[in-house]
Enzyme design. Sequence first.
Site, mmCIF file in Angstrom:
data_model
loop_
_atom_site.group_PDB
_atom_site.id
_atom_site.type_symbol
_atom_site.label_atom_id
_atom_site.label_comp_id
_atom_site.label_asym_id
_atom_site.label_seq_id
_atom_site.Cartn_x
_atom_site.Cartn_y
_atom_site.Cartn_z
ATOM 1 N N ARG A 177 -67.912 33.255 -16.542
ATOM 2 C CA ARG A 177 -67.244 34.495 -16.172
ATOM 3 C C ARG A 177 -66.408 34.314 -14.924
ATOM 4 O O ARG A 177 -66.651 33.414 -14.112
ATOM 5 C CB ARG A 177 -68.250 35.621 -15.999
ATOM 6 C CG ARG A 177 -69.299 35.424 -14.925
ATOM 7 C CD ARG A 177 -70.402 36.452 -15.111
ATOM 8 N NE ARG A 177 -71.248 36.592 -13.942
ATOM 9 C CZ ARG A 177 -72.328 37.338 -13.895
ATOM 10 N NH1 ARG A 177 -72.700 38.013 -14.964
ATOM 11 N NH2 ARG A 177 -73.049 37.435 -12.797
ATOM 12 N N TYR A 209 -61.559 42.968 -19.440
ATOM 13 C CA TYR A 209 -61.129 44.314 -19.059
ATOM 14 C C TYR A 209 -60.685 44.336 -17.598
ATOM 15 O O TYR A 209 -61.007 43.444 -16.813
ATOM 16 C CB TYR A 209 -62.225 45.354 -19.312
ATOM 17 C CG TYR A 209 -63.568 45.067 -18.683
ATOM 18 C CD1 TYR A 209 -63.904 45.577 -17.436
ATOM 19 C CD2 TYR A 209 -64.525 44.313 -19.364
ATOM 20 C CE1 TYR A 209 -65.142 45.334 -16.873
ATOM 21 C CE2 TYR A 209 -65.767 44.064 -18.812
ATOM 22 C CZ TYR A 209 -66.068 44.580 -17.568
ATOM 23 O OH TYR A 209 -67.294 44.331 -17.009
#
Length: 420
Positions: A177, A209
Amino acid sequence: MALHKKGISFTLYEDAKEYSAVGAGIGFAPNGMRTMDLIEPAFRPLYEAICVGNKGEDAQDIFFEGMLVEEGLGRDKPWYGHSGWGHPDYVRKSAHRKTLLDIMTSFIPIENVKFNKRLTNIEQRPDGVTLSSQDGTTAECSVLAGADGIKSTVRANVLEHYPNQIAPVYAGAYCYRAVIPMAEAYEILGDLTDVAKIYFGHGRGAVTYRISGGDEFNYLLCVDDSLDGWKLEGAVTETISHEAMMSDFEDPRIDDRLRQLLTKAKPVKWGFFHHIRTASYYRDRVALIGDSAHASLPFQAAGAAQGLEDALVLSSILSEVAKMPERGADLAPFIKAGLSAYDSVRRPRAQKQLEQAAEVGRMIFFQHEEAGADMDKILPRLQQGRFNWLWFHDTNDDVKEAIKRMQKQISVGGPSVARI
């Protein structure tokens, strides 16, 4: 926050030397926001000032859009342009965890917080609970609520009769991530950064997002690991080499844009763990809330809101218990009745969310039992009211039901219920 708002005496023991957040993006669906309104009405305007939704007025009610990991990302598929799911009464909003934590902790008096307190032992007695910390200090309380995360120490106490349920279970996948400036993300993905996306694929997936007012881009690049399994006992992360990380996405059928995103991530595997089974959220005077009770996979973005629902129901129960004149051992039946009611109301709902999140994970990797790799079967499962029970649930009804169940249990034991 909820205890302070209700005027209930409490002490918050924090393992770290200061408040800190793990991860980056976080958001609350409608159920989370309504619950927070009931906990602390002053929170909403502060939260809305830091959060961001999708870009474009016509995309505000989209939770995620489905895409593919494969070359082209699915833009040539018949379903492209119609692959979103959400609800007309849902507005997508996400924030950076650190900023959100700063807001939430501003509602907690600092004098009620003790840092550098690593819990090492819990002793339950008829008249209370004794906590022992690594620094040699002890503390007494009437009720202990463990919000100590997925590797909870409190969970071991609550589930001492269910030892196989204490440790989090590896879900057979991990992710890399990162959070990068939106300008960098736009160079790679262009307008695909505008709306939150989930990318589906054989053994690979991604979630992306916007956060930080639209200035930053948060993403997870996910890897199915169901054959190999997690090797590091007691750890949920593993640092590896950059080369090993890149090799996870070396398949030439994967769109190169995802590899470009991967180059900007740290070579750390974040294992996906969850508490797929939990027999009880309480034992005697000790309760579990949040991830310590029902750590979930992130694919429904619902874990944080479930923690808020826990907090609202449990604080409301404790507010009723606090009205009792009994103290010490005499208070024990009321505490047990209250925590039993909390468990009976919250556990079925939280566990259902957890199971559904795991199901979405199987969809992402094309491993769903019925839908397989067919997006024409996957998308309807996500689009046709799947989240209504979760998003539009009235948690105030849960509070009323929990208090009602508590009253019923107490009434069986005697007339004390008349004081509630």
